[in-house]
Motif scaffolding. Structure first.
Motif, short mmCIF file in Angstrom:
data_model
loop_
_atom_site.label_atom_id
_atom_site.label_comp_id
_atom_site.label_asym_id
_atom_site.label_seq_id
_atom_site.Cartn_x
_atom_site.Cartn_y
_atom_site.Cartn_z
N ILE A 54 -7.04 12.25 2.07
CA ILE A 54 -6.02 11.20 2.19
C ILE A 54 -6.29 10.17 1.10
CG2 ILE A 54 -5.08 9.36 3.64
CD1 ILE A 54 -5.93 11.06 6.08
N SER A 55 -5.26 9.78 0.37
CA SER A 55 -5.39 8.74 -0.65
C SER A 55 -4.77 7.45 -0.16
CB SER A 55 -4.70 9.16 -1.95
OG SER A 55 -5.38 10.24 -2.56
N VAL A 56 -5.45 6.34 -0.39
CA VAL A 56 -4.91 5.02 -0.13
C VAL A 56 -4.76 4.31 -1.47
CG1 VAL A 56 -5.25 2.79 1.00
CG2 VAL A 56 -5.97 4.90 2.15
N ILE A 57 -3.54 3.95 -1.83
CA ILE A 57 -3.26 3.28 -3.10
C ILE A 57 -2.98 1.81 -2.80
CG2 ILE A 57 -1.73 3.17 -5.09
CD1 ILE A 57 -1.21 6.16 -4.71
N ASP A 58 -3.78 0.95 -3.39
CA ASP A 58 -3.70 -0.51 -3.18
C ASP A 58 -2.83 -1.12 -4.27
OD1 ASP A 58 -4.10 -3.22 -2.81
OD2 ASP A 58 -6.25 -3.03 -2.44
N LEU A 59 -1.70 -1.72 -3.86
CA LEU A 59 -0.77 -2.34 -4.81
C LEU A 59 -0.77 -3.86 -4.73
CD1 LEU A 59 2.29 0.03 -4.20
CD2 LEU A 59 0.62 0.17 -6.07
N ARG A 60 -1.75 -4.44 -4.04
CA ARG A 60 -1.74 -5.88 -3.81
C ARG A 60 -1.87 -6.69 -5.08
NH1 ARG A 60 -6.11 -6.25 0.96
NH2 ARG A 60 -7.04 -4.66 -0.40
N GLU A 61 -2.45 -6.14 -6.13
CA GLU A 61 -2.58 -6.85 -7.40
C GLU A 61 -1.51 -6.43 -8.39
OE1 GLU A 61 -6.52 -6.59 -8.91
OE2 GLU A 61 -7.45 -7.29 -7.05
N PHE A 63 0.85 -1.19 0.00
CA PHE A 63 0.00 0.00 0.00
C PHE A 63 0.89 1.24 0.00
CE2 PHE A 63 -2.95 -3.08 1.82
CZ PHE A 63 -4.16 -2.74 1.22
N VAL A 64 0.34 2.32 -0.53
CA VAL A 64 0.91 3.66 -0.37
C VAL A 64 -0.20 4.55 0.16
CG1 VAL A 64 1.80 5.69 -1.57
CG2 VAL A 64 2.67 3.43 -2.16
N VAL A 65 0.12 5.35 1.17
CA VAL A 65 -0.82 6.34 1.68
C VAL A 65 -0.26 7.73 1.42
CG1 VAL A 65 -1.91 7.29 3.77
CG2 VAL A 65 -1.87 4.81 3.38
N VAL A 66 -1.13 8.61 0.96
CA VAL A 66 -0.73 9.96 0.55
C VAL A 66 -1.52 10.99 1.35
CG1 VAL A 66 -0.45 11.52 -1.41
CG2 VAL A 66 -0.46 9.04 -1.79
N ALA A 67 -0.81 11.98 1.90
CA ALA A 67 -1.45 13.12 2.56
C ALA A 67 -1.62 14.23 1.54
CB ALA A 67 -0.58 13.59 3.72
N ASN A 68 -2.87 14.51 1.17
CA ASN A 68 -3.19 15.56 0.21
C ASN A 68 -3.54 16.83 0.99
OD1 ASN A 68 -3.11 13.70 -2.08
ND2 ASN A 68 -5.02 12.89 -1.28
N GLU A 69 -2.59 17.76 1.03
CA GLU A 69 -2.72 18.89 1.95
C GLU A 69 -3.78 19.90 1.54
OE1 GLU A 69 0.28 21.72 4.58
OE2 GLU A 69 1.01 20.76 2.74
N ARG A 106 -7.98 5.09 -3.61
CA ARG A 106 -9.24 5.41 -2.93
C ARG A 106 -9.05 6.70 -2.15
NH1 ARG A 106 -13.09 1.27 0.48
NH2 ARG A 106 -14.75 2.75 0.97
N LEU A 107 -9.94 7.68 -2.39
CA LEU A 107 -9.83 8.99 -1.75
C LEU A 107 -10.68 9.04 -0.49
CD1 LEU A 107 -8.40 11.75 -2.46
CD2 LEU A 107 -10.67 12.53 -3.15
N ILE A 108 -10.08 9.42 0.60
CA ILE A 108 -10.79 9.56 1.88
C ILE A 108 -11.01 11.04 2.15
CG2 ILE A 108 -10.71 9.12 4.35
CD1 ILE A 108 -8.83 6.80 3.80
N LEU A 146 -6.41 -1.38 5.32
CA LEU A 146 -7.03 -2.50 4.61
C LEU A 146 -8.42 -2.16 4.11
CD1 LEU A 146 -5.90 -5.49 6.84
CD2 LEU A 146 -4.81 -4.60 4.78
N GLN A 147 -9.17 -1.38 4.89
CA GLN A 147 -10.51 -0.98 4.48
C GLN A 147 -10.51 0.30 3.66
OE1 GLN A 147 -13.20 -2.92 5.00
NE2 GLN A 147 -11.76 -4.38 5.94
N GLY A 148 -9.41 1.03 3.68
CA GLY A 148 -9.36 2.29 2.96
C GLY A 148 -10.30 3.32 3.55
#
Length: 455
Positions: free
Chosen positions: A167-174, A143-149, A182-184, A254-256
């Protein structure tokens, strides 16, 4: 801040000398005058990546314990008007790095680019939120998590408008080719205990149309500014500092989803608040913590914040008692509950003064200014190291007693430290064959400094 009789003699509360010491090892000179800001280390290959936001490039360095830092590649990523690199991270094991790029229009979404560390080839590009400012790979690299200021402001009528933080959660599992973002969205923080509220009357200094202006802000999503990302050791949680909001967001990776946001409250401790050419901590600092970087202890139990500060109170003749911005501290929290366990009080500035690098010209405004922080175990102790941006120094901190963190040692990062001309920003730790190394980007000198923790 109220002037009061001396709370303690200078250095009276300074901790005893420590057998541990941060020793300068080498300096990498980029060839540029400034811009070397964010650093990250890939422990498996002992490669270091450093971003230069001014030049639009990244350098890949080899960390050789005997020879220091040596450049092995340089990748120019940004052309004119293509945006600005704001952060960089190394995949823990693969030949991949990721960069945050903010759009040249501060109200448009930015992007994350995944590139080959060997030749800089673009492997994947994903749109994220507005003004991405920090990112981190999970420990397993899935995973990569990004802080979008969302920090950009524009004039709107008689006021100003800003993009919403997220906050962005980027899923790299595949795999990278199938990566998904996924944008939070951020909630309104009105009424959340310990966070910045309207009654704090805060102002932010922001550049708008080339002019530095003081902008009022509140609790809505438009005014929430995610700043820095740190992962739990098991990769299931990401902690994101909301610096100007005096809060930390906890993400269920895991849930994003956003798990919770908790406020960080205020500090009260002795401080020097006068620019008079000497260090005299005989005032009481009352301030919001406002952390920049975060770190998680090796066992995952503690969350550590570098309380740099950013906002200022809007002082009116009819109002008193508003907190300053920036705790000038390293604070320790229970990572599960968010409960404050302890902070360093005046120790960072005390020890910077003892080391001869305290920036007295910054006494009225955030002192030594702790910016970066890392935490790790070494030599049988739980430790943290913080970069002190305005003191041009690193601070070594003992966290064995989290309720009473002790600053053991402060050391300047180069010649002329204390004048604010080096500005250590990004900070990374790596262990190699039982030895512990610290790498820090010196933004205002164009250099990268390497230190070793020795006993």
């Amino acid at each position: 801040m109220l002037r009061i009789p001396a709370l303690c003699a200078v250095f009276a509360l300074a901790p005893m000398a420590s057998a541990l010491e941060l020793k300068a090892s080498s300096v990498y000179q980029s060839g540029f005058a400034l811009g070397t800001e964010i650093v990250a280390v890939q422990a498996s290959s002992m490669r270091v990546i450093v971003s230069n936001s001014v030049e639009g490039l990244v350098d890949i360095l080899r960390l050789d314990p005997s020879a220091g830092l040596q450049r092995i590649a340089r990748h120019t990523l940004m052309g004119q008007d293509a945006g600005e690199i704001t952060a960089v991270a190394f995949h823990p094991s693969e030949d991949i790095f990721a960069v945050c790029v903010r759009d040249s229009d501060g109200l448009k979404n930015g992007r994350v680019e995944f590139r080959s560390a060997t030749d800089g080839t673009l492997l994947k590009r994903l749109e994220v939120g507005i003004w991405p400012d920090s990112l981190a790979f999970s420990p397993a690299g899935d995973f990569v998590v990004v802080a979008n200021e969302g920090e950009g402001y524009v004039r709107e009528g008689e006021g100003f408008r800003s993009g919403a933080g997220s906050i962005s959660v980027i899923d790299l599992r595949e795999g990278l080719a199938q990566a998904k973002q996924r944008l939070i969205a951020m909630p309104d923080l009105a009424g959340v205990a310990g966070t910045t509220q309207d009654e704090h009357k805060r102002l932010l200094e922001r550049a708008i149309d080339g002019e530095e202006l003081k902008i009022p802000f509140g609790t809505s999503a438009e005014h929430i500014e995610p700043e820095y990302v740190a992962f739990s050791p098991d990769g299931t949680r990401a902690y994101v500092s909301l610096q100007e909001n005096n809060a930390i967001a906890v993400v269920d990776v895991l849930q994003g989803e956003l798990h919770k946001v908790f406020g960080l409250g205020t500090v009260r401790h002795a401080a020097d608040v006068l620019d008079d050419g000497r260090y005299e901590p005989n005032a009481e600092l009352f301030a919001l913590r406002e952390p920049d970087a975060l770190a998680v202890s090796a066992d995952g139990r503690y969350l550590i914040s570098a309380d740099e500060g950013d906002s200022d109170p809007k002082i009116a003749k009819t109002k008193a008692g508003l907190p300053s911005g920036g705790g000038r501290t390293i604070s320790v929290f229970d990572s599960a509950s968010g409960e404050l366990l302890g902070d360093t009080g005046s120790q960072l500035d005390d020890m910077a003064a003892k080391a001869g690098v305290y920036p007295d010209q910054r006494s009225p405004n955030k002192g030594s200014e702790p910016e970066g922080v890392v935490s790790f175990d070494a030599f049988g102790k739980r430790l943290a190291i913080a970069s002190l941006e305005r003191a041009d120094a690193l601070a070594l901190i003992d966290l064995d007693q989290p309720a009473q963190p002790r600053v053991l040692h402060v050391v300047g990062v180069g010649e002329g430290a204390g004048a604010g001309n080096l500005a250590p920003e990004g900070l990374a730790h790596v262990e190699h064959q039982g030895r512990h190394f610290l790498v820090t980007g010196l933004e205002k000198s164009g250099n990268v400094a390497l230190f070793e923790l020795i006993k």
